[in-house]
Scaffold this motif. Sequence first.
Motif, PDB file in Angstrom:
ATOM      1  N   UNK A   1       0.876  -1.167   0.000  1.00 19.12           N
ATOM      2  CA  UNK A   1       0.000   0.000   0.000  1.00 19.12           C
ATOM      3  C   UNK A   1       0.915   1.219   0.000  1.00 19.12           C
ATOM      4  N   UNK A   2       0.631   2.180  -0.849  1.00 17.15           N
ATOM      5  CA  UNK A   2       1.410   3.419  -0.872  1.00 17.15           C
ATOM      6  C   UNK A   2       0.662   4.500  -0.115  1.00 17.15           C
ATOM      7  N   UNK A   3       1.381   5.235   0.713  1.00 20.68           N
ATOM      8  CA  UNK A   3       0.778   6.333   1.480  1.00 20.68           C
ATOM      9  C   UNK A   3       1.640   7.581   1.341  1.00 20.68           C
ATOM     10  N   UNK A   4       0.993   8.709   1.074  1.00 23.65           N
ATOM     11  CA  UNK A   4       1.687   9.990   0.941  1.00 23.65           C
ATOM     12  C   UNK A   4       2.054  10.526   2.316  1.00 23.65           C
TER      13      UNK A   4
ATOM     14  N   UNK B   1      -4.919   5.570   8.905  1.00 25.52           N
ATOM     15  CA  UNK B   1      -6.245   5.130   8.431  1.00 25.52           C
ATOM     16  C   UNK B   1      -6.158   4.620   6.992  1.00 25.52           C
ATOM     17  N   UNK B   2      -5.440   5.344   6.135  1.00 24.79           N
ATOM     18  CA  UNK B   2      -5.268   4.917   4.741  1.00 24.79           C
ATOM     19  C   UNK B   2      -4.492   3.601   4.657  1.00 24.79           C
ATOM     20  N   UNK B   3      -3.488   3.462   5.496  1.00 24.67           N
ATOM     21  CA  UNK B   3      -2.693   2.215   5.500  1.00 24.67           C
ATOM     22  C   UNK B   3      -3.569   1.036   5.892  1.00 24.67           C
ATOM     23  N   UNK B   4      -4.368   1.196   6.929  1.00 23.26           N
ATOM     24  CA  UNK B   4      -5.246   0.104   7.380  1.00 23.26           C
ATOM     25  C   UNK B   4      -6.258  -0.245   6.291  1.00 23.26           C
ATOM     26  N   UNK B   5      -6.851   0.761   5.678  1.00 20.70           N
ATOM     27  CA  UNK B   5      -7.822   0.506   4.604  1.00 20.70           C
ATOM     28  C   UNK B   5      -7.142  -0.236   3.444  1.00 20.70           C
TER      29      UNK B   5
ATOM     30  N   UNK C   1      -7.847  -4.068   2.104  1.00 22.04           N
ATOM     31  CA  UNK C   1      -8.155  -4.336   0.694  1.00 22.04           C
ATOM     32  C   UNK C   1      -7.244  -5.420   0.137  1.00 22.04           C
ATOM     33  N   UNK C   2      -6.004  -5.462   0.576  1.00 22.89           N
ATOM     34  CA  UNK C   2      -5.076  -6.505   0.128  1.00 22.89           C
ATOM     35  C   UNK C   2      -5.548  -7.891   0.565  1.00 22.89           C
ATOM     36  N   UNK C   3      -6.170  -7.943   1.735  1.00 25.63           N
ATOM     37  CA  UNK C   3      -6.648  -9.221   2.259  1.00 25.63           C
ATOM     38  C   UNK C   3      -7.887  -9.689   1.511  1.00 25.63           C
TER      39      UNK C   3
END
Length: 166
Positions: A142-145, A155-159, A163-165
């Motif tokens: 997951x890429x996060x800015x 929150x973006x990382x967890x989401x 989604x990867x799962x």
Amino acid sequence: MARIVVMGVSGAGKSTVGEALARRLDVPFVDADDLHPAVNVEKMRAGTPLTDDDRWPWLDVVGAALAEAEPPGIVVACSALRRAYRDRLRTAAPDVAFVALEGDPEVLAERLGARAGHFMPATMLASQLALYESPAADERAVRCAIERPLDEIVTAAIAGLEALEG
């Protein structure tokens, strides 16, 4: 079980985001910087970039920490700059997922300039940026800015991880 590596160049916020993510997921946090042998730390402190030969044994220790994690999982802050390094971690922990912290080089340089007490000098940012390979589409990542507030990044990382799962 979640085995997560928060990755990126120096100054991206790996430790800060990793600690916050681990708290939110209620899992242990490990900073891979603490797993470097003393010779690596001294080399970096002197402003000398590590070679792959310096990194492989360290990555094996980081991989072992991931592999040996008890349920419900672990969050590790580790640069994991190149795909080859991530592949080495995946050898030890095939189910590992990566949170790639990415941002503007000027923001990274500013953060490093403001940081005190870390062995990695700001002068090494250019070598890390030159080495960095953003995760490919076939990697569990997951890429996060980094320019966003910490809570939004987590929150973006967890989401993204959810989604990867699938």
